[in-house]
Enzyme design. Structure first.
Site, PDB file in Angstrom:
ATOM      1  N   SER A 282       0.854  -1.174   0.000  1.00 28.57           N
ATOM      2  CA  SER A 282       0.000   0.000   0.000  1.00 28.57           C
ATOM      3  C   SER A 282       0.892   1.227   0.000  1.00 28.57           C
ATOM      4  O   SER A 282       2.051   1.159   0.399  1.00 28.57           O
ATOM      5  CB  SER A 282      -0.878  -0.016   1.248  1.00 28.57           C
ATOM      6  OG  SER A 282      -1.157   1.281   1.716  1.00 28.57           O
TER       7      SER A 282
ATOM      8  N   ARG B 197     -20.314  -2.150 -46.756  1.00 21.71           N
ATOM      9  CA  ARG B 197     -19.399  -1.597 -45.726  1.00 21.71           C
ATOM     10  C   ARG B 197     -20.209  -0.717 -44.808  1.00 21.71           C
ATOM     11  O   ARG B 197     -20.907   0.187 -45.279  1.00 21.71           O
ATOM     12  CB  ARG B 197     -18.266  -0.771 -46.347  1.00 21.71           C
ATOM     13  CG  ARG B 197     -17.341  -0.154 -45.274  1.00 21.71           C
ATOM     14  CD  ARG B 197     -15.866  -0.266 -45.588  1.00 21.71           C
ATOM     15  NE  ARG B 197     -15.665  -1.237 -46.607  1.00 21.71           N
ATOM     16  CZ  ARG B 197     -15.017  -1.011 -47.758  1.00 21.71           C
ATOM     17  NH1 ARG B 197     -14.448   0.151 -47.955  1.00 21.71           N
ATOM     18  NH2 ARG B 197     -14.922  -1.956 -48.658  1.00 21.71           N
TER      19      ARG B 197
END
Lengths: 450, 450, 450, 450
Positions: free
Chosen positions: B276, B315
């Site tokens: 930590s 497309r």
């Protein structure tokens, strides 16, 4: 600072810069510097230490790649940043190093850094919104009387005006923008709670230090730390989502109107925009495509953010750690969609003639509802609809217009005189309150939340 | 090549390298070079031109930032790449430039490049899977007889073995991995269709050229171009999703078992891992946190991909343009989760003593079902459950164990002799077919899809 | 009206009733009746026809199954409803039948019906919110001084108070509830635009009729029809999402605190709640499980709603048609989560003793940060952390408490006197500004959006 | 058994029946009956008890509403079912009641019931798939030579054949269906593990009983219980998702081709389909709309399922409880989309003439790529594209066709003779390998996974 290639269709340059390595690193260092200053002010750390920390907190002096690597090991970028900063501070001022990150936790750094980036992104989004809003108001006013086909389920329905259509886009976008602004206002707050949200290290000075930091960084000071309470960010993320899909609706409409077979509007082209790698005739709706791409990503990104919000106790295991790229992508996609639609609206070429031709091409069937309402009062709704449907089919397969076909039908002759049918096919006479709705949409009555 | 800071908790170094600018650019250039070679072989372009194109197709010679910028204008990276390559080729061999990108469309380049990256990612994922699988087999075998609390809705239920638990993880992961491998196999195919998927430019030589390119690039040759048919990619993306959330389940279990109050397993620490920024006592489950982060992102990313799949005609307008970062994030998150769990499994410290203590700490209530079944045959299901529930409550609030409490209850004395209760609280005697299930999970019977 | 079995864990009875067949059908009929009344008032349809329509518009007289079947054919429930109502009206009053649905389109009916259901759901959600809020205020006040382990990444971090924890839940939930209420206020508006959003059939009377209908139905009158502008609904759906996942965070915490090995809180049981079909000892966290179930569904449901918002022109092809069950599920899940957490909070048993024991069980390592800060000013941050980390490991593996271990370390003796260590392990002396944060969370300062 | 009104656009009648109250209740009772029979066979419960249980296990004898209500209290439907069944059995055969649910846990009942419903749904989906497949093969063959505009980004690109387009739909759908079938095969397995997955109650007879149950119920017998390992279900849910969005792609194409301005195909109408509540001329693409609605819901539903998969230990807190309605909706939506597209394909009217007209309407610009390739070899790629782009713009704004415009340009005259331009605008001469791709798509080469 352009985007990475893999994200090159999902952001804009200014936003890519904001969410870049350097910018994010600097924001984390800004947090640490502001922390030290606030603690110096409160007499917790020596003023000279705070100054040394402030001097060292410059992103260009750090190896961002090393920090990224260590972040992955540590599970948070906050730890390596604090360590690297302390190390650099220590080179110049050995004693100051021990005061780096004093009383903070790694998530304080990481969260506040994200908020600082959001604060920088907000005016960019706002500026593009203003461009878009102005362009739409202008389009709507210019096309107040431009009639076009209204389409439901992509079939010709009734005439509308293009002014109303543009005003509809504007209305939804303005509401969505208002919500996003409110969410920004709520979200731009400091994160500072220390290891478990109590600022225990600072004794009873926690609020004083926090308030000073918030003022220093230009952020709001929230009721309390929010390490595992991400609702403010969520409200922003979801508001971005709603705005972006609303932009997507506008883009869908534009791309549909721009089809070769419709041709009612054309997006602006310009250098490098809209061409094909192989087909020279192409003028592709790129602004719409990019906006639709953003709109297609956002729902999933919103879900990704919300899914991470069920976080454990005072710091989550996984939920928090998942957020950064999601928030970045959400804001960048929103910004790209805003900018793309601003560009499209500012340069949109509108083909009034094609719009009227497309009404005309229905040979009057677009007025079938009108015909049926005229008959409905005489023959009842169902019977009227049946007759007009028959006439519409006949119109479609034959050479005549709807009014002509109707005029020849015996059921009609009995109940409608010729005069009633004369005006049947004039679009301007079947617009209902389109103009009133348009004005209401533009006038933006002061609503509570605006 | 570490990840960008904003994604530093969402990838691993090798995968970040694969999805980097240079790598992606090179993959696009590889497509163009293979195209030219195949066309030279078919006599469509001069051999010397193909060689010139091949020589020029080196990513380090291109300005990837400029290409990213132009990609945003063009709505596809394929256009600026083709243009930049032609320009560079032209510097060395003017005639060759005109053959760059011959017959291809921009999406051919972009899609094949993505597939080439996926091809490189696959063995990395596979290698981490092998590590994970081996570690889990070892753990399961070592803890074949290690009894622990089985927990349902996070409450003590019945005893199980840790060997079974680890085998359960393995089973789900293996099935998920098999599906992902199948999806990779299906997805690793060339994209090559030209402007509208017919390879019209190449006359009747389209398949010949395509097959040669596929062989050159080490990809499969699909039935047909798949510009708007993204199901193979979708199958891979969803398979990654299922694997990653399955890894998330394992990580959730580990993080729960590693809670301070449970302490039955501990993830390996190691340099930079688990600490930590402020609390020296901390040993955080970082591998689990990163895996859970990946698991929390994936469902949304999967949705983002699927949402873009409804693409228009030959497309799409938006759907295709949204895919790249989603696919990249999916694979990188999957790879991180795999690697994290491999690391966790390889170094997992298992606390057999704590496991048994946690059974013991229930003071026998974990055997309430057993007691109730013993009684059920005599007293009926509901009555038996009622009595044992009463005994369990008494056990929880008092100083005695369940067997002792039961032994004192008059309803019990009538129907159960003392002997039946003696073994009640021996975990090893209430494991049912745990070991058989464990072996079945490990043995991985040849299933059709494996 | 209980839920259907398949949804029995995803709703509450009152909400299941609101989103039931009868209720939805009645809401559609209410629209048609209000339309006829408003048109009668405007002189468009005869008063007697409006009365006949009003009399016929009673759900119990219609075959909801037939309407559902026809809705699937028609692609909208609006068409069969209008037809069935006209047919029924015609039985009593032949002439009136022709005025049914006059000027409206099928989506007007369907959308307004949904809004009417939302209007009925709102007070139910509000009532459960009030219960929950009151219970949380009470819990927070009662446990103002109850110390417990603060947990980060599910590891013991520092002490906090249970009062602060409950206040944190409250803060996030209140903010989320405020947003949801604002979204309800915005969303509860009439839909009435006719075939293409211009109310063409009504000539210039469209707004007059619309306003009268809105007043009649108790809804707001919006700027314009919103057939393809779903942002108001989206804002409500996302606000429900944020509230529900925030409830999920509370539920996750409760279920973690309720683990057999933690036992710091217990959800209330009660008839039929929390037992197992086979294990008599079980007291399962059912309210939490249901809330977490809701929280796990919501992100996806939110995405499903957003994905449908890119709608075409004046009426979408698919997007609109996808909404009803999503909105219903979102509101029902939100309502269930609110009610479940209200029930859990009202009856929550808090075990103060266990909370303190769990602090104690860390044998002081939970105060490692404090120790390290004490040393940091003397030895520098990194060195202090290293020493205390060593002490913490020693504490964990040995029989002593952290303060004792530290007291024996030579590095410590030099810089800290015994007095400093004496108070080290008193939780009440390491709470920082927990109480101030708690009060700020409870006091709910008037923010702009509240 | 039609759907509920709120879901009337999201399912079909046969699937609504399968996921109905009665059907689900019966499936749970079928589990209990099969359990008793298998245990009788193994000598664990008396044969007469098993028979009594079998006789009582008829859904029409239970109050499904009461069970739904109790399920919400209990957090699982398994508990009230077992209780209600025991009570009913006990009325006829007191002793038998105590053997109800012997050795099972509530999730065994619930999971197996869901699987039994999926088993019934599978052939319904398969039948509609066969209809769809046949119709698409027929369409593709009939339109092998039907030329039409190929469209990229919704702009005219190059000619294709409608046969190829239909074959493309078929290819993606067939691959997706194959994956779904594989997922069904994997998912249709018994759930039977008892309280914590060890079948502890049954001693060493667990596998024997389980295998007998699986055989009795027509399900596979899995390696082990899968209470918290949901990957098989996830694979099915995601496969349904991929199939449904692939159907959505087909529906999007159809709805685009069916636009008033395009008119190349028309969905079949038929009773109650495609009309409007107010516009008699309308022929709406309802099958496409319903399919797109399904496709718009699925990504979110898939995410909802995946989000719930990170389940705790031996039974999850929330994840499991969230699944039922999600799985039901996924399968019902998939079934509706399949059926809708089957109906659309079987009755699709294709307008060959319109298709050719739409090519013709581009006045040759659709052949710009061809022209540019002809020139490219002579002038280089970029120059050729520039010239042809100029010609295309001139064509669009003037009265001539592209070939005519080109023939007049001096740059062209120099390099191309008249003959080359003569064939320029013949679609049949610019189809490349369209027919070969079409055949490959139809021929469905035996791939490993088929």
């Amino acid at each position: 600072m352009p985007a990475r290639l893999i994200e090159s269709l999902q952001t804009t340059e200014p936003l890519a810069e904001i969410f870049s390595d350097e910018s994010l690193l600097q924001a984390m260092l800004d947090f640490e510097a502001a922390l030290a200053r606030a603690e110096a002010h409160a007499g917790i750390v020596p003023r000279s230490a705070a100054e040394a920390i402030g001097r060292a907190a410059r992103a260009d002096r750090f190896d961002v790649h090393a920090i990224a690597r260590q972040a992955l090991r540590a599970g948070t970028p906050g730890i390596p940043i604090a360590k690297a900063l302390a190390s650099r501070v220590g080179q110049a001022h050995a004693e100051a190093a021990r005061f780096v990150h004093w009383g903070a936790t790694s998530q304080d750094v990481a969260d506040t850094a994200l908020i600082l980036l959001l604060k920088r992104a907000q005016p960019i989004l706002a500026a593009d919104w203003v461009r878009l809003k102005r362009a739409l108001v202008r389009i709507s006013d210019q096309h107040q009387k431009t009639v076009m086909v209204g389409r439901t389920l992509m079939q010709a329905a009734l005439p509308i005006t293009f002014g109303l259509k543009a005003a509809g886009w504007l209305g939804a976008l303005r509401r969505s923008h208002v919500r996003m602004e409110a969410a920004f206002a709520e979200a731009l707050v400091l994160q500072f709670g220390g290891a478990s949200g109590t600022l225990a290290v600072l004794g009873n000075q926690g609020l004083r230090v926090g308030r000073a930091m918030a003022a220093d960084l230009g952020l709001g000071y929230p009721d309390a730390p929010w390490h595992t309470f991400r609702d403010r960010l969520a409200a922003l993320v979801t508001a971005c989502g709603v705005l972006t899909v609303s932009l997507g609706k506008m883009a869908r409409d534009i791309s549909l109107l721009m089809q070769s077979e419709v041709g009612e509007v054309v997006e602006p082209g310009g250098k490098g925009r809209g061409g094909s790698s192989t087909m020279p005739q192409k003028q592709n709706p790129i602004a719409s495509a990019l906006t639709l791409a953003a709109a297609s990503r956002l729902p999933g990104l919103v879900a990704a953010f919300l899914s991470g919000m069920v976080q454990e106790h005072e710091r989550g295991v996984g939920g928090w750690q998942a957020e950064w790229p999601t928030v970045g992508s959400v804001v960048e996609s929103t910004g790209l969609a805003l900018r793309s639609m601003a560009e499209a609206a500012e340069g949109l070429r509108v083909n009034r003639r094609r719009m009227r031709q497309d009404i005309d091409a229905t040979r009057g069937t677009i007025f079938a509802e009108k015909a049926s309402m005229l008959l409905s009062a005489k023959l009842g709704r169902e019977k009227a609809q049946r007759i007009v449907a028959r006439a519409a089919r006949k119109t479609e397969s034959g050479p005549h217009r709807l009014a002509e076909v109707l005029a020849e039908m015996s059921e009609i002759k009995r109940v409608l005189d010729h005069r009633s049918l004369r005006d049947l096919e004039t679009p301007e006479k079947y617009l209902g309150v389109a103009e009133q709705f348009r004005k209401r949409l533009l006038s933006a009555p002061k609503r509570k939340r605006e």
